[in-house]
Write a protein that holds these residues in place. Structure first.
Motif, PDB file in Angstrom:
ATOM      1  N   PHE A 230       0.833  -1.203   0.000  1.00 47.73           N
ATOM      2  CA  PHE A 230       0.000   0.000   0.000  1.00 47.73           C
ATOM      3  C   PHE A 230       0.865   1.250   0.000  1.00 47.73           C
ATOM      4  N   ASP A 231       1.929   1.237   0.800  1.00 50.08           N
ATOM      5  CA  ASP A 231       2.792   2.404   0.895  1.00 50.08           C
ATOM      6  C   ASP A 231       3.640   2.629  -0.357  1.00 50.08           C
ATOM      7  N   SER A 232       3.816   1.600  -1.175  1.00 45.85           N
ATOM      8  CA  SER A 232       4.648   1.772  -2.368  1.00 45.85           C
ATOM      9  C   SER A 232       3.903   2.490  -3.489  1.00 45.85           C
ATOM     10  N   ARG A 233       2.587   2.580  -3.383  1.00 47.19           N
ATOM     11  CA  ARG A 233       1.819   3.286  -4.401  1.00 47.19           C
ATOM     12  C   ARG A 233       1.798   4.778  -4.076  1.00 47.19           C
ATOM     13  N   PRO A 234       1.885   5.626  -5.086  1.00 47.85           N
ATOM     14  CA  PRO A 234       1.928   7.072  -4.825  1.00 47.85           C
ATOM     15  C   PRO A 234       0.551   7.640  -4.493  1.00 47.85           C
ATOM     16  N   ILE A 235       0.561   8.837  -3.982  1.00 50.47           N
ATOM     17  CA  ILE A 235      -0.641   9.653  -3.861  1.00 50.47           C
ATOM     18  C   ILE A 235      -0.622  10.591  -5.059  1.00 50.47           C
ATOM     19  N   VAL A 236      -1.699  10.589  -5.827  1.00 51.47           N
ATOM     20  CA  VAL A 236      -1.820  11.473  -6.977  1.00 51.47           C
ATOM     21  C   VAL A 236      -2.630  12.683  -6.549  1.00 51.47           C
ATOM     22  N   VAL A 237      -2.142  13.869  -6.884  1.00 51.78           N
ATOM     23  CA  VAL A 237      -2.850  15.101  -6.503  1.00 51.78           C
ATOM     24  C   VAL A 237      -2.969  16.017  -7.714  1.00 51.78           C
ATOM     25  N   GLY A 238      -4.163  16.563  -7.893  1.00 45.58           N
ATOM     26  CA  GLY A 238      -4.400  17.508  -8.979  1.00 45.58           C
ATOM     27  C   GLY A 238      -3.973  18.907  -8.574  1.00 45.58           C
ATOM     28  N   VAL A 239      -3.247  19.570  -9.453  1.00 49.90           N
ATOM     29  CA  VAL A 239      -2.736  20.915  -9.189  1.00 49.90           C
ATOM     30  C   VAL A 239      -3.146  21.818 -10.351  1.00 49.90           C
ATOM     31  N   ASP A 240      -3.665  23.015 -10.019  1.00 55.35           N
ATOM     32  CA  ASP A 240      -3.983  23.976 -11.086  1.00 55.35           C
ATOM     33  C   ASP A 240      -3.607  25.408 -10.715  1.00 55.35           C
ATOM     34  N   GLY A 241      -2.921  25.580  -9.607  1.00 62.44           N
ATOM     35  CA  GLY A 241      -2.499  26.913  -9.184  1.00 62.44           C
ATOM     36  C   GLY A 241      -3.505  27.623  -8.293  1.00 62.44           C
ATOM     37  N   SER A 242      -4.678  27.059  -8.097  1.00 64.88           N
ATOM     38  CA  SER A 242      -5.709  27.688  -7.266  1.00 64.88           C
ATOM     39  C   SER A 242      -5.442  27.427  -5.782  1.00 64.88           C
ATOM     40  N   ALA A 243      -6.127  28.183  -4.929  1.00 61.71           N
ATOM     41  CA  ALA A 243      -6.023  27.965  -3.483  1.00 61.71           C
ATOM     42  C   ALA A 243      -6.518  26.573  -3.115  1.00 61.71           C
ATOM     43  N   ALA A 244      -7.542  26.088  -3.807  1.00 66.55           N
ATOM     44  CA  ALA A 244      -8.078  24.750  -3.528  1.00 66.55           C
ATOM     45  C   ALA A 244      -7.052  23.670  -3.852  1.00 66.55           C
ATOM     46  N   SER A 245      -6.370  23.802  -4.983  1.00 67.81           N
ATOM     47  CA  SER A 245      -5.375  22.784  -5.326  1.00 67.81           C
ATOM     48  C   SER A 245      -4.147  22.889  -4.428  1.00 67.81           C
TER      49      SER A 245
END
Length: 169
Positions: free
Chosen positions: A4-19
């Motif tokens: 489980f720990d070997s899999r990454p966390i994917v995060v969406g980024v767009d420059g906004s405060a929310a991202s």
């Protein structure tokens, strides 16, 4: 480290405060899990049509290469603003954000996205990346709310931390 720990966390980024809040949440969670982060910025090229008077300078600024460079800077700045000990892989793709994030998270431990809180009507008209991810992702999805301005500024004095309400699931 288990599977489980070997899999990454994917995060969406767009420059906004929310991202930005989503990226900070993902960095904290990756620190607890001991896994890597894939920060994905997906953008659609909008340089195909312009309305109104177009100057040569404006036309020159709207090339795919310049758009790519602009979004690369947004991603670089977002990642540089958090301290993850170098565990963030940056990925820039020219694709609709929802499908790009779902695809990138196929083998991820988590998919983390921010929400702007557009509301049901605006989201129905414009679409919602977070709603798309929740409906179509094959891994757990964490939706982090955009930070709201504090009415009582005294509560933030001395904290220096970005307070996020956490997941909305």
């Amino acid at each position: 480290m288990d599977d489980f720990d070997s899999r990454p966390i994917v995060v969406g980024v767009d420059g906004s405060a929310a991202s930005h809040a989503a990226l900070r949440w993902a960095v904290d969670e990756a620190g607890r899990r001991g896994c890597a982060i894939d920060a994905i910025l997906a953008w659609q090229g909008g340089y195909g049509m312009m309305i109104g008077a177009v100057t040569p300078d404006l036309l020159a600024e709207s090339t795919p290469e310049r758009e790519h460079d602009r979004w690369r800077r947004v991603l670089d700045d977002a990642v540089a603003d958090v301290d993850a000990g170098g565990g963030i892989r940056m990925v820039l793709v020219t694709q609709d954000a929802g499908p790009a994030l779902v695809e990138a998270s196929k083998d991820a431990a988590l998919l983390v996205v921010g929400t702007h809180g557009a509301g049901p009507v605006r989201s129905a008209l414009l679409g919602s990346v977070s709603a798309h991810c929740v409906r179509h992702s094959t891994c757990p999805v964490v939706v982090v709310r955009e930070p709201s301005p504090r009415k009582d500024r005294s509560a933030a004095v001395g904290s220096g931390a970005l307070a996020t309400p956490g997941p909305l699931l």
